[in-house]
Design an enzyme around this catalytic site. Structure first.
Site, short mmCIF file in Angstrom:
data_model
loop_
_atom_site.label_atom_id
_atom_site.label_comp_id
_atom_site.label_asym_id
_atom_site.label_seq_id
_atom_site.Cartn_x
_atom_site.Cartn_y
_atom_site.Cartn_z
N ASN A 94 27.40 36.82 -59.94
CA ASN A 94 27.32 35.37 -59.96
C ASN A 94 25.99 34.94 -60.56
O ASN A 94 25.62 33.77 -60.51
CB ASN A 94 27.48 34.78 -58.54
CG ASN A 94 28.95 34.65 -58.17
OD1 ASN A 94 29.78 34.29 -59.00
ND2 ASN A 94 29.28 34.96 -56.93
N ASN A 95 25.26 35.90 -61.15
CA ASN A 95 23.99 35.61 -61.80
C ASN A 95 24.29 34.95 -63.14
O ASN A 95 24.74 35.59 -64.08
CB ASN A 95 23.19 36.91 -61.98
CG ASN A 95 21.84 36.68 -62.63
OD1 ASN A 95 21.71 35.90 -63.56
ND2 ASN A 95 20.85 37.39 -62.13
N ASN A 147 22.46 33.85 -65.50
CA ASN A 147 21.72 34.38 -66.65
C ASN A 147 22.38 35.64 -67.20
O ASN A 147 22.56 35.78 -68.41
CB ASN A 147 20.27 34.69 -66.26
CG ASN A 147 19.48 33.44 -65.95
OD1 ASN A 147 19.42 32.52 -66.75
ND2 ASN A 147 18.89 33.39 -64.77
N LYS A 148 22.74 36.57 -66.31
CA LYS A 148 23.41 37.80 -66.74
C LYS A 148 24.75 37.49 -67.39
O LYS A 148 25.11 38.05 -68.42
CB LYS A 148 23.64 38.73 -65.55
CG LYS A 148 22.47 39.54 -65.10
CD LYS A 148 22.94 40.50 -64.04
CE LYS A 148 21.83 41.27 -63.39
NZ LYS A 148 22.34 42.21 -62.39
N ASP A 200 23.83 47.20 -62.65
CA ASP A 200 22.61 47.14 -61.86
C ASP A 200 21.48 47.50 -62.81
O ASP A 200 21.66 48.31 -63.73
CB ASP A 200 22.65 48.08 -60.66
CG ASP A 200 21.60 47.69 -59.62
OD1 ASP A 200 21.42 46.47 -59.38
OD2 ASP A 200 20.95 48.58 -59.05
N THR A 201 20.36 46.87 -62.60
CA THR A 201 19.22 47.04 -63.49
C THR A 201 17.97 47.27 -62.67
O THR A 201 17.81 46.67 -61.60
CB THR A 201 19.03 45.79 -64.38
OG1 THR A 201 20.18 45.66 -65.21
CG2 THR A 201 17.79 45.89 -65.24
N GLY A 239 13.93 37.32 -64.36
CA GLY A 239 13.42 38.56 -63.75
C GLY A 239 12.00 38.87 -64.23
O GLY A 239 11.11 38.02 -64.19
N ASP A 250 11.08 39.53 -67.29
CA ASP A 250 10.95 39.30 -68.73
C ASP A 250 9.57 38.81 -69.17
O ASP A 250 9.06 39.23 -70.21
CB ASP A 250 12.03 38.35 -69.24
CG ASP A 250 13.42 38.99 -69.30
OD1 ASP A 250 13.52 40.21 -69.01
OD2 ASP A 250 14.38 38.29 -69.63
N LYS A 272 16.81 39.17 -77.84
CA LYS A 272 16.72 40.02 -76.66
C LYS A 272 17.94 40.93 -76.55
O LYS A 272 17.81 42.12 -76.31
CB LYS A 272 16.59 39.16 -75.40
CG LYS A 272 16.47 39.99 -74.13
CD LYS A 272 16.40 39.13 -72.89
CE LYS A 272 16.45 40.00 -71.65
NZ LYS A 272 16.60 39.24 -70.42
#
Length: 191
Positions: free
Chosen positions: A8-9, A11-12, A68-69, A149, A151, A171
């Site tokens: 639900n992010n 940005n991602k 996952d990051t 995050g 960045d 990016k």
């Protein structure tokens, strides 16, 4: 093809939507009515991606991928790693996380780091993993207003600006998530 991205992010979701071919419709957790906080209790980045993808597949019976990051900093024994989102506490605040990293690295010359993204895809009762890594360095201050995050403190190798100073297309071309998503798209295009 319609596929759930177990996130639900916003940005991602936007980063990945920007890379997907038009014939792949990306659906978020919100779109399928999944409002639970999916547990991320694994000890590895790969493990968390698998947990999230399996959660959606088992409960909603839909094709799904999850990512996952983690940011791995050499001088900090690869911290924050799997704990990147909550490095400075459960409030998951990016500024607090960056401040903690900058404080820990204050008197350290070695600023080498890498971002690592693992995507787990559950499709047709099979599971596939895709990994993207980008190496770089941690700056001494936050620079730039884009991204999210870590960045503003991460400058990728062979670049002189942080991820937060790049536009989304720039990016995505070089980022960890961009690299993992490219592998995912190549795979989906062969299906």
């Amino acid at each position: 093809m319609k596929i759930v991205f177990a996130s639900n992010n916003k940005n991602k979701i936007q980063e990945i939507k920007n890379q997907l071919p038009k014939e792949i419709e990306l659906v978020s957790l919100e779109d399928i009515g999944c409002f639970e906080d999916i547990p991320e209790t694994a000890e590895t980045i790969e493990g968390n991606a698998i947990l999230k993808a399996n959660y959606v597949t088992e409960r909603y019976n839909l094709p799904c991928f999850a990512d996952d990051t983690g940011l791995e900093i050499e001088a900090l024994n690869n911290e924050p790693g799997v704990y990147s989102a909550r490095y400075a506490g459960e409030q998951r605040d990016s500024n607090d996380n960056m401040d903690k990293v900058l404080e820990k690295l204050m008197d350290i010359e070695n600023r080498k780091a890498q971002f690592k993204t693992v995507i787990t895809l559950n499709l047709n009762n099979e599971q596939y993993l895709f990994t993207g890594i980008v190496k770089g360095n941690i700056g001494t201050e936050k620079v730039g207003n884009d991204g999210f995050g870590y960045d503003p403190i991460f400058t990728p190798e062979n670049h002189s600006i942080t991820f937060a100073e790049m536009d989304l297309n720039q990016k995505n071309e070089i980022s960890h998530r961009g690299r993992a998503v490219k592998q995912l798209i190549e795979f989906l295009n062969k299906q």
